[in-house]
Design a protein around this motif. Structure first.
Motif, PDB file in Angstrom:
ATOM      1  N   GLU A 283       1.097  -1.274  -0.193  1.00  0.00           N
ATOM      2  CA  GLU A 283      -0.341   0.308   0.008  1.00  0.00           C
ATOM      3  C   GLU A 283       1.099   0.738   0.085  1.00  0.00           C
ATOM      4  OE1 GLU A 283      -2.484   0.653   3.434  1.00  0.00           O
ATOM      5  OE2 GLU A 283      -0.902   0.452   4.878  1.00  0.00           O
ATOM      6  N   LEU A 284       0.384   2.247  -0.743  1.00  0.00           N
ATOM      7  CA  LEU A 284       0.755   3.546  -0.523  1.00  0.00           C
ATOM      8  C   LEU A 284       0.969   4.470   0.803  1.00  0.00           C
ATOM      9  CD1 LEU A 284       2.747   5.403  -2.020  1.00  0.00           C
ATOM     10  CD2 LEU A 284       0.636   6.917  -2.723  1.00  0.00           C
ATOM     11  N   VAL A 285       1.663   4.679   1.111  1.00  0.00           N
ATOM     12  CA  VAL A 285       1.654   5.252   2.253  1.00  0.00           C
ATOM     13  C   VAL A 285       1.840   6.994   2.423  1.00  0.00           C
ATOM     14  CG1 VAL A 285       2.648   6.018   4.817  1.00  0.00           C
ATOM     15  CG2 VAL A 285       3.263   3.705   4.160  1.00  0.00           C
ATOM     16  N   SER A 286       2.558   7.224   1.219  1.00  0.00           N
ATOM     17  CA  SER A 286       3.062   8.683   0.809  1.00  0.00           C
ATOM     18  C   SER A 286       3.641   9.156  -0.382  1.00  0.00           C
ATOM     19  CB  SER A 286       3.895   9.161   2.239  1.00  0.00           C
ATOM     20  OG  SER A 286       5.479   9.023   1.789  1.00  0.00           O
ATOM     21  N   GLY A 287       3.400   9.672  -0.632  1.00  0.00           N
ATOM     22  CA  GLY A 287       3.532  10.214  -2.317  1.00  0.00           C
ATOM     23  C   GLY A 287       2.872  10.826  -3.095  1.00  0.00           C
ATOM     24  N   SER A 288       2.957  10.606  -4.436  1.00  0.00           N
ATOM     25  CA  SER A 288       1.646  10.881  -5.669  1.00  0.00           C
ATOM     26  C   SER A 288       1.256   9.889  -6.449  1.00  0.00           C
ATOM     27  CB  SER A 288       2.444  11.618  -6.931  1.00  0.00           C
ATOM     28  OG  SER A 288       3.763  10.644  -7.415  1.00  0.00           O
ATOM     29  N   SER A 289      -0.351  10.252  -7.205  1.00  0.00           N
ATOM     30  CA  SER A 289      -0.291   8.715  -7.268  1.00  0.00           C
ATOM     31  C   SER A 289       0.038   7.408  -8.485  1.00  0.00           C
ATOM     32  CB  SER A 289      -2.057   9.617  -7.731  1.00  0.00           C
ATOM     33  OG  SER A 289      -1.754  10.388  -9.371  1.00  0.00           O
ATOM     34  N   ASP A 290       0.532   8.102  -9.207  1.00  0.00           N
ATOM     35  CA  ASP A 290       1.658   7.606 -10.184  1.00  0.00           C
ATOM     36  C   ASP A 290       2.663   6.935  -8.953  1.00  0.00           C
ATOM     37  OD1 ASP A 290       0.745   8.840 -12.396  1.00  0.00           O
ATOM     38  OD2 ASP A 290       2.650  10.490 -11.988  1.00  0.00           O
ATOM     39  N   ASP A 291       3.152   6.838  -7.842  1.00  0.00           N
ATOM     40  CA  ASP A 291       4.038   6.134  -6.584  1.00  0.00           C
ATOM     41  C   ASP A 291       3.070   4.994  -6.687  1.00  0.00           C
ATOM     42  OD1 ASP A 291       5.660   7.615  -7.020  1.00  0.00           O
ATOM     43  OD2 ASP A 291       5.227   8.530  -4.898  1.00  0.00           O
ATOM     44  N   GLU A 292       2.068   4.495  -6.785  1.00  0.00           N
ATOM     45  CA  GLU A 292       0.773   3.862  -7.046  1.00  0.00           C
ATOM     46  C   GLU A 292       1.485   2.177  -7.288  1.00  0.00           C
ATOM     47  OE1 GLU A 292      -3.353   3.715  -6.024  1.00  0.00           O
ATOM     48  OE2 GLU A 292      -3.479   6.020  -5.491  1.00  0.00           O
ATOM     49  N   ALA A 293       1.721   2.883  -8.052  1.00  0.00           N
ATOM     50  CA  ALA A 293       2.497   1.330  -9.539  1.00  0.00           C
ATOM     51  C   ALA A 293       3.375   0.594  -9.435  1.00  0.00           C
ATOM     52  CB  ALA A 293       2.062   1.917 -10.860  1.00  0.00           C
ATOM     53  N   LEU A 294       4.903   1.358  -8.400  1.00  0.00           N
ATOM     54  CA  LEU A 294       6.490   0.788  -7.796  1.00  0.00           C
ATOM     55  C   LEU A 294       6.371  -0.052  -7.858  1.00  0.00           C
ATOM     56  CD1 LEU A 294       6.963   4.593  -5.729  1.00  0.00           C
ATOM     57  CD2 LEU A 294       8.486   3.860  -8.013  1.00  0.00           C
ATOM     58  N   SER A 295       5.278  -0.775  -6.733  1.00  0.00           N
ATOM     59  CA  SER A 295       4.859  -2.461  -6.507  1.00  0.00           C
ATOM     60  C   SER A 295       4.971  -3.277  -8.165  1.00  0.00           C
ATOM     61  CB  SER A 295       4.601  -2.926  -5.924  1.00  0.00           C
ATOM     62  OG  SER A 295       4.724  -1.986  -4.569  1.00  0.00           O
ATOM     63  N   THR A 296       5.116  -2.801  -9.242  1.00  0.00           N
ATOM     64  CA  THR A 296       4.196  -3.820 -10.422  1.00  0.00           C
ATOM     65  C   THR A 296       5.076  -3.063 -11.649  1.00  0.00           C
ATOM     66  OG1 THR A 296       2.273  -2.699 -10.088  1.00  0.00           O
ATOM     67  CG2 THR A 296       1.752  -4.505  -9.551  1.00  0.00           C
ATOM     68  N   ALA A 297       6.002  -2.599 -11.392  1.00  0.00           N
ATOM     69  CA  ALA A 297       6.763  -0.952 -12.397  1.00  0.00           C
ATOM     70  C   ALA A 297       6.856  -2.434 -13.438  1.00  0.00           C
ATOM     71  CB  ALA A 297       7.164  -0.006 -11.818  1.00  0.00           C
ATOM     72  N   MET A 298       7.045  -2.516 -14.514  1.00  0.00           N
ATOM     73  CA  MET A 298       8.027  -3.063 -15.846  1.00  0.00           C
ATOM     74  C   MET A 298       8.774  -2.482 -16.363  1.00  0.00           C
ATOM     75  SD  MET A 298       7.884  -5.997 -14.279  1.00  0.00           S
ATOM     76  CE  MET A 298       8.374  -7.557 -15.463  1.00  0.00           C
ATOM     77  N   PRO A 299       9.644  -2.955 -16.863  1.00  0.00           N
ATOM     78  CA  PRO A 299       9.395  -1.584 -18.229  1.00  0.00           C
ATOM     79  C   PRO A 299       9.094  -1.702 -20.061  1.00  0.00           C
ATOM     80  CG  PRO A 299      11.626  -3.284 -17.697  1.00  0.00           C
ATOM     81  CD  PRO A 299      10.388  -3.526 -16.724  1.00  0.00           C
ATOM     82  N   ALA A 300       8.411  -0.769 -20.480  1.00  0.00           N
ATOM     83  CA  ALA A 300       7.427  -0.506 -20.938  1.00  0.00           C
ATOM     84  C   ALA A 300       7.604  -1.957 -23.011  1.00  0.00           C
ATOM     85  CB  ALA A 300       7.570   0.797 -21.512  1.00  0.00           C
ATOM     86  N   ALA A 301       8.851  -1.864 -22.649  1.00  0.00           N
ATOM     87  CA  ALA A 301       8.756  -2.605 -24.266  1.00  0.00           C
ATOM     88  C   ALA A 301       8.365  -4.375 -23.659  1.00  0.00           C
ATOM     89  CB  ALA A 301      10.421  -2.627 -24.311  1.00  0.00           C
ATOM     90  N   GLU A 302       8.459  -4.633 -21.725  1.00  0.00           N
ATOM     91  CA  GLU A 302       7.891  -5.463 -21.927  1.00  0.00           C
ATOM     92  C   GLU A 302       6.889  -6.149 -21.543  1.00  0.00           C
ATOM     93  OE1 GLU A 302      10.434  -8.203 -21.903  1.00  0.00           O
ATOM     94  OE2 GLU A 302      12.089  -7.117 -22.203  1.00  0.00           O
ATOM     95  N   GLU A 303       5.817  -5.247 -21.429  1.00  0.00           N
ATOM     96  CA  GLU A 303       5.041  -4.857 -20.626  1.00  0.00           C
ATOM     97  C   GLU A 303       3.567  -5.056 -21.795  1.00  0.00           C
ATOM     98  OE1 GLU A 303       4.017  -1.140 -19.365  1.00  0.00           O
ATOM     99  OE2 GLU A 303       4.198  -1.996 -17.980  1.00  0.00           O
TER     100      GLU A 303
END
Length: 303
Positions: A283-303
């Motif tokens: 869960e996001l404790v602090s940061g911007s709304s974009d930071d919610e996706a940090l846990s599942t971030a993948m390189p764009a070419a791999e998505e």
């Protein structure tokens, strides 16, 4: 969906820990599997274990102290007392991560153990369990060295690793790609372990990730890549035992250059002390709304 998943999991856990109750078969998928402290069970095995405990336990007072739901997963931390049939009481901490499909619990990862006494000199770990706990601590700490993180993954995670975080399934190659993306976008990572239990080959952990972001993090292309990998989110309410609706605003107080996430995870280790399976929800404790996706971030070419 995430809030409904919370309700399903909480109903199942309440029924399972209620002596003299009815086994909640209707909340589990027929193909259900759980790994509890390294022991694999199907639905029949869970039912048999539940029946055996009915004869051994007089009262169970386990309270949900933390719950986080994201995508198809629900992570729960419970603490409390269990009274055996002979009147002996034991203080326990239980950490679970459950996965649901079509409103049924289909998979679970679990670790539990008794809590140490006030003096701290009666730690409930065997030597092997203590070694497993230390292996997980070292693995998490190694993620703080962003330059060496790829080597750390090969050292602390097994080649056949399988895991899941916020609904995203990962093998070791996928985990490596995920951290390669974070290496490009983050400047610092700090891991703070808040709670840890170990039994058998399982280690349950609650920890925080505090990250510093590079200036390019907020570029439009990276924001789009994060959005594609984010999925639906529901932020837990620590201490309250409830789940917020997906899409809620992030916690106040986050700065533009940093973010903080709280993670509930269960790891299982192989005979060599490497992580070979895991399930985690953040869960996001602090940061911007974009930071919610940090846990599942993948390189764009791999998505």
């Amino acid at each position: 969906m995430a809030t409904s998943n919370c309700q399903i999991v909480q109903a199942a856990l309440m029924a399972l820990q209620h002596p003299g109750g009815t086994f909640p078969a209707g909340l589990f998928s027929p193909i259900f599997r759980v790994c509890s402290c390294g022991t694999l069970m199907d639905l029949h095995g869970l039912r048999m274990t539940w029946r055996e405990r009915q004869a051994l336990v007089r009262q169970v007072h386990l309270k949900v102290v933390d719950i986080i739901a994201r995508a198809d997963q629900v992570a729960v931390v419970r603490r409390g007392a269990v009274m055996a049939a002979d009147g002996t009481q034991t203080q326990l901490c239980v950490i679970d991560v459950w996965r649901l499909e079509d409103g049924l619990i289909v998979e679970g990862e679990q670790c539990w153990n008794r809590l140490p006494g006030p003096a701290g000199d009666d730690m409930p770990f065997t030597a092997k369990e203590g070694a497993n706990a230390e292996s997980v601590r070292l693995a998490l700490a190694s993620l703080q060295d962003l330059r060496g993180v790829q080597a750390s993954l090969r050292q602390h995670w097994a080649p056949g690793f399988r895991g899941r975080v916020n609904g995203l399934a990962l093998d070791l190659e996928g985990l490596s790609r995920h951290w390669a993306e974070l290496q490009a976008k983050l400047s610092t990572v700090l891991v703070q372990v808040e709670e840890l239990v170990a039994q058998g080959s399982g280690v349950g952990v609650v920890y925080r990730l505090l990250v510093g972001k590079r200036d390019i993090f907020r570029s439009r292309s990276f924001t789009r890549s994060l959005s594609r990998g984010s999925g639906g989110a529901s932020l837990g309410s620590p201490g309250g035992g409830g789940c917020a609706e997906a899409g809620g605003a992030p916690a106040a107080g986050g700065s533009g250059g940093s973010a903080e996430l709280r993670v509930i995870a269960v790891f299982h280790l192989d005979s060599e002390g490497r992580i070979d399976r895991s399930a985690a929800v953040s869960e996001l404790v602090s940061g911007s709304s974009d930071d919610e996706a940090l846990s599942t971030a993948m390189p764009a070419a791999e998505e």
